[in-house]
Design a protein around this motif. Structure first.
Motif, PDB file in Angstrom:
ATOM      1  N   VAL A   1       8.326   0.789   8.182  1.00  0.00           N
ATOM      2  CA  VAL A   1       7.534   1.170   6.909  1.00  0.00           C
ATOM      3  C   VAL A   1       6.602   2.905   7.080  1.00  0.00           C
ATOM      4  N   VAL A   2       6.336   2.916   7.773  1.00  0.00           N
ATOM      5  CA  VAL A   2       4.989   4.515   8.941  1.00  0.00           C
ATOM      6  C   VAL A   2       6.955   5.392   8.677  1.00  0.00           C
ATOM      7  N   GLU A   3       7.653   4.756   9.505  1.00  0.00           N
ATOM      8  CA  GLU A   3       8.619   5.924   9.831  1.00  0.00           C
ATOM      9  C   GLU A   3       9.300   6.402   8.548  1.00  0.00           C
ATOM     10  N   ARG A   4       9.842   5.625   7.871  1.00  0.00           N
ATOM     11  CA  ARG A   4      10.106   5.848   6.304  1.00  0.00           C
ATOM     12  C   ARG A   4       9.906   7.212   5.779  1.00  0.00           C
ATOM     13  N   ARG A   5       7.848   6.420   5.649  1.00  0.00           N
ATOM     14  CA  ARG A   5       6.634   7.051   4.751  1.00  0.00           C
ATOM     15  C   ARG A   5       7.643   9.036   5.880  1.00  0.00           C
ATOM     16  N   GLN A   6       7.556   9.105   6.922  1.00  0.00           N
ATOM     17  CA  GLN A   6       7.377   9.872   7.595  1.00  0.00           C
ATOM     18  C   GLN A   6       8.756  10.707   7.463  1.00  0.00           C
ATOM     19  N   ALA A   7       9.477   9.887   6.780  1.00  0.00           N
ATOM     20  CA  ALA A   7      11.066  10.773   6.440  1.00  0.00           C
ATOM     21  C   ALA A   7      10.924  10.875   5.267  1.00  0.00           C
ATOM     22  N   ASP A   8      10.527  10.548   4.553  1.00  0.00           N
ATOM     23  CA  ASP A   8      10.236  11.131   3.103  1.00  0.00           C
ATOM     24  C   ASP A   8       9.263  12.134   2.596  1.00  0.00           C
ATOM     25  N   GLY A   9       8.317  12.456   4.058  1.00  0.00           N
ATOM     26  CA  GLY A   9       7.526  13.645   3.946  1.00  0.00           C
ATOM     27  C   GLY A   9       6.516  13.401   2.990  1.00  0.00           C
ATOM     28  N   LEU A  10       5.867  11.954   3.861  1.00  0.00           N
ATOM     29  CA  LEU A  10       4.080  12.032   3.285  1.00  0.00           C
ATOM     30  C   LEU A  10       4.313  11.166   4.889  1.00  0.00           C
ATOM     31  N   PRO A  11       2.661  11.342   4.576  1.00  0.00           N
ATOM     32  CA  PRO A  11       1.848  10.838   6.340  1.00  0.00           C
ATOM     33  C   PRO A  11       2.364   9.512   6.553  1.00  0.00           C
TER      34      PRO A  11
ATOM     35  N   LEU B   1       1.177  -1.039  -0.333  1.00  0.00           N
ATOM     36  CA  LEU B   1      -0.132  -0.395  -0.140  1.00  0.00           C
ATOM     37  C   LEU B   1       0.500   1.198   0.016  1.00  0.00           C
ATOM     38  N   ASP B   2       1.938   1.142   1.036  1.00  0.00           N
ATOM     39  CA  ASP B   2       3.281   1.802   0.670  1.00  0.00           C
ATOM     40  C   ASP B   2       3.964   3.198  -0.991  1.00  0.00           C
ATOM     41  N   ALA B   3       4.369   1.363  -1.447  1.00  0.00           N
ATOM     42  CA  ALA B   3       4.307   1.726  -2.719  1.00  0.00           C
ATOM     43  C   ALA B   3       3.155   2.010  -3.495  1.00  0.00           C
ATOM     44  N   ALA B   4       1.666   1.965  -3.843  1.00  0.00           N
ATOM     45  CA  ALA B   4       0.992   1.706  -5.091  1.00  0.00           C
ATOM     46  C   ALA B   4       0.267   3.174  -4.425  1.00  0.00           C
ATOM     47  N   THR B   5       0.071   4.204  -3.507  1.00  0.00           N
ATOM     48  CA  THR B   5       0.288   5.431  -2.795  1.00  0.00           C
ATOM     49  C   THR B   5       1.080   6.362  -3.249  1.00  0.00           C
ATOM     50  N   ARG B   6       2.157   5.682  -3.056  1.00  0.00           N
ATOM     51  CA  ARG B   6       3.072   6.934  -3.539  1.00  0.00           C
ATOM     52  C   ARG B   6       3.105   7.072  -5.052  1.00  0.00           C
ATOM     53  N   GLU B   7       2.843   6.129  -5.665  1.00  0.00           N
ATOM     54  CA  GLU B   7       2.185   5.453  -7.445  1.00  0.00           C
ATOM     55  C   GLU B   7       1.047   6.587  -7.603  1.00  0.00           C
ATOM     56  N   LEU B   8       0.047   6.461  -6.923  1.00  0.00           N
ATOM     57  CA  LEU B   8      -1.807   6.669  -6.921  1.00  0.00           C
ATOM     58  C   LEU B   8      -2.332   7.404  -6.419  1.00  0.00           C
ATOM     59  N   ALA B   9      -2.007   7.624  -5.420  1.00  0.00           N
ATOM     60  CA  ALA B   9      -2.503   8.634  -4.458  1.00  0.00           C
ATOM     61  C   ALA B   9      -1.356   9.689  -4.361  1.00  0.00           C
ATOM     62  N   PRO B  10      -0.444  10.084  -5.074  1.00  0.00           N
ATOM     63  CA  PRO B  10       0.275  11.237  -3.974  1.00  0.00           C
ATOM     64  C   PRO B  10      -0.165  12.494  -3.238  1.00  0.00           C
ATOM     65  N   GLN B  11      -1.856  12.771  -3.007  1.00  0.00           N
ATOM     66  CA  GLN B  11      -1.841  13.710  -2.179  1.00  0.00           C
ATOM     67  C   GLN B  11      -2.497  13.221  -0.934  1.00  0.00           C
ATOM     68  N   LEU B  12      -2.254  11.792  -0.687  1.00  0.00           N
ATOM     69  CA  LEU B  12      -3.004  11.577   0.384  1.00  0.00           C
ATOM     70  C   LEU B  12      -2.634  11.942   2.159  1.00  0.00           C
ATOM     71  N   ASP B  13      -3.568  12.704   2.254  1.00  0.00           N
ATOM     72  CA  ASP B  13      -3.687  12.826   3.709  1.00  0.00           C
ATOM     73  C   ASP B  13      -3.077  12.002   5.004  1.00  0.00           C
ATOM     74  N   TYR B  14      -4.089  10.511   4.977  1.00  0.00           N
ATOM     75  CA  TYR B  14      -3.391   9.369   5.971  1.00  0.00           C
ATOM     76  C   TYR B  14      -3.056   8.839   5.080  1.00  0.00           C
ATOM     77  N   PHE B  15      -2.037   8.220   6.124  1.00  0.00           N
ATOM     78  CA  PHE B  15      -1.792   6.820   6.123  1.00  0.00           C
ATOM     79  C   PHE B  15      -1.412   5.990   7.173  1.00  0.00           C
ATOM     80  N   VAL B  16      -2.426   5.639   8.027  1.00  0.00           N
ATOM     81  CA  VAL B  16      -2.777   5.075   8.802  1.00  0.00           C
ATOM     82  C   VAL B  16      -2.639   3.351   9.232  1.00  0.00           C
TER      83      VAL B  16
END
Length: 326
Positions: free
Chosen positions: A164-174, A122-137
Motif C-alpha cells: 500500500v505504501v509503495e503504491r502511494r509513492q508511485a502515485d506521488g503521495l508520501p 487510511l490511505d483512501a481516506a487521506t486521499r479524499e480528506l487530507a491531500p496535503q498530508l506530509d507523512y504517511f507512515v
C-alpha cells in the motif's frame, strides 16, 4: 437520629444536584466481556495521555474503527477539528503466533485487519480528506523481511501493508513503511518478555530514543520501505558470553529466577515447546554462533549451555543500529 438526618440531607442535595445538572457521573468507557483486549489497551494508554495533557498537548482518544472506510474518515474529521492533519502513523499490531500448520484463516484475518485493512482505509481516506498530508507512515516488522518462526501471518500482513505504501509513492503521495526489529522499553516485546535481553528475528531490542532518531533519518530518505535493526554482537556489553546465553535462554523459557530450577534438567523437561525451541535455536545461532539441532536443544541443560559458551573471550561493545533500504 442525627445521622439519619444528615444522610437524608445528603440524599436530598444529591437528588437536587442531579436534577439541575450540577452533579454529573464521571465519564466512563464500558467494554463488553469479549472486548478484554481493547479494554486493557485503553487502560494502558490512559497514563501517557494524562501526561501529554498535563504538558499542554491537545489529545483526542478516538473510538473510531479506522480499519473500515467510514471509521477512517471519521477519525480524520475528528483530527481535523483540532487542526490541519499533517501526518498519519499506523502503529497497530495484533499477534496470533503459531507455526504455519496450526494457523487458521481467522488468525490471518485478525492480524491483517489492523495492518492491511487499517492502512488501506487510511490511505483512501487521506486521499479524499487530507491531500496535503506530509507523512504517511506504517510500522512494519523484520518478521516480514527476514521471517520469524511462528509469525507467517504477521509477516504476510506487514508485507501486504508495505505494498500500500509503495503504491502511494508511485502515485506521488508520501508513504513510508519501517521494518522495525525488536523494540525495547515499551510495546509488545517489553510487555510479554524481558525485552532488554531477547533476540527476535536475529535482532536485539532497539531503544525508543534510538527509534526516534532513526525515524528522523528515514523520513528524509524518500524510500517507500526501509528496515531499522540492532544486529546482535557475538558478545554483549554486559557480562560474559556464558552469562548472556543462559540469561537469554532463561527468558525464552519464562524462567525469571535461575536459582529456582535445576541446572541439569533438560530444556524439554523444563516445559520448552516447539516455538520456544525455534527461538532458542535462532538466538544461539545469531547471538553466539552456536549451531544445534532441535533434538540437541531439547536435550540441552543450563550446565551444558555454560560449557558450550564459556570458552570464548568477549569484548564489550555497543550495538550499532543498521538501516537497510528495501
Amino acid at each position: 437520629h442525627g445521622d439519619d438526618a444528615d444522610k437524608a440531607a445528603v440524599v436530598r442535595c444529591m437528588a437536587e444536584g442531579i436534577a439541575t445538572g450540577a452533579v454529573r457521573p464521571l465519564p466512563a468507557t464500558v467494554y463488553a466481556d469479549h472486548q478484554l483486549e481493547q479494554a486493557f489497551r485503553y487502560m494502558a494508554t490512559a497514563g501517557g495521555v494524562c501526561r501529554w495533557r498535563e504538558a499542554g498537548v491537545a489529545v483526542l482518544v478516538s473510538q473510531a474503527d479506522a480499519t473500515g472506510a467510514g471509521g477512517a474518515r471519521a477519525l480524520l474529521r475528528e483530527a481535523a477539528a483540532l487542526g490541519p492533519v499533517g501526518g498519519v502513523f499506523n502503529l497497530a499490531a495484533v499477534l496470533r503466533d503459531a507455526f504455519l500448520e496450526n494457523l487458521t484463516a481467522a488468525d490471518f484475518e485478525a492480524v491483517a485487519k489492523a495492518k492491511v485493512d487499517g492502512t488501506q482505509a487510511l490511505d483512501a481516506a487521506t486521499r479524499e480528506l487530507a491531500p496535503q498530508l506530509d507523512y504517511f507512515v506504517a510500522f512494519s516488522s523484520v518478521s516480514c523481511g527476514r521471517g520469524n518462526p511462528g509469525q507467517s501471518n504477521y509477516g504476510y500482513a506487514n508485507s501486504a501493508m508495505e505494498r500500500v505504501v509503495e503504491r502511494r509513492q508511485a502515485d506521488g503521495l508520501p508513504g513510508l513503511a519501517v521494518q522495525w526489529g525488536a523494540i525495547g522499553d515499551v510495546g509488545l516485546l517489553e510487555n510479554n518478555v524481558d525485552g532488554k535481553t531477547t533476540v527476535v528475528a536475529g535482532t536485539e531490542p532497539q531503544s525508543i530514543a534510538s527509534c526516534m532518531q532513526t525515524l528522523d533519518t528515514v523520513l528524509a530518505l524518500g524510500y517507500p520501505v526501509v528496515a531499522s535493526t540492532v544486529l546482535p554482537d557475538k558478545c554483549r556489553a554486559l557480562g560474559t558470553p556464558k552469562q548472556d546465553a543462559v540469561k537469554s535462554v532463561a527468558n525464552i523459557l519464562g524462567i525469571r529466577d535461575l536459582s529456582s530450577i535445576s541446572k541439569i534438567v533438560s530444556f524439554a523437561e523444563l516445559g520448552m515447546d516447539s516455538l520456544m525451541c525455534a527461538e532458542i535455536k535462532q538466538t544461539l545461532e545469531c547471538g553466539y554462533n552456536l549451531v544445534l539441532s532441535a533434538q540437541e536443544i531439547r536435550n540441552l541443560t543450563f550446565t551444558m549451555l555454560l560449557e558450550l559458551t564459556g570458552g570464548e573471550e568477549c569484548s564489550a561493545a555497543t550495538p550499532a543500529v543498521s538501516v537497510f533500504i528495501k
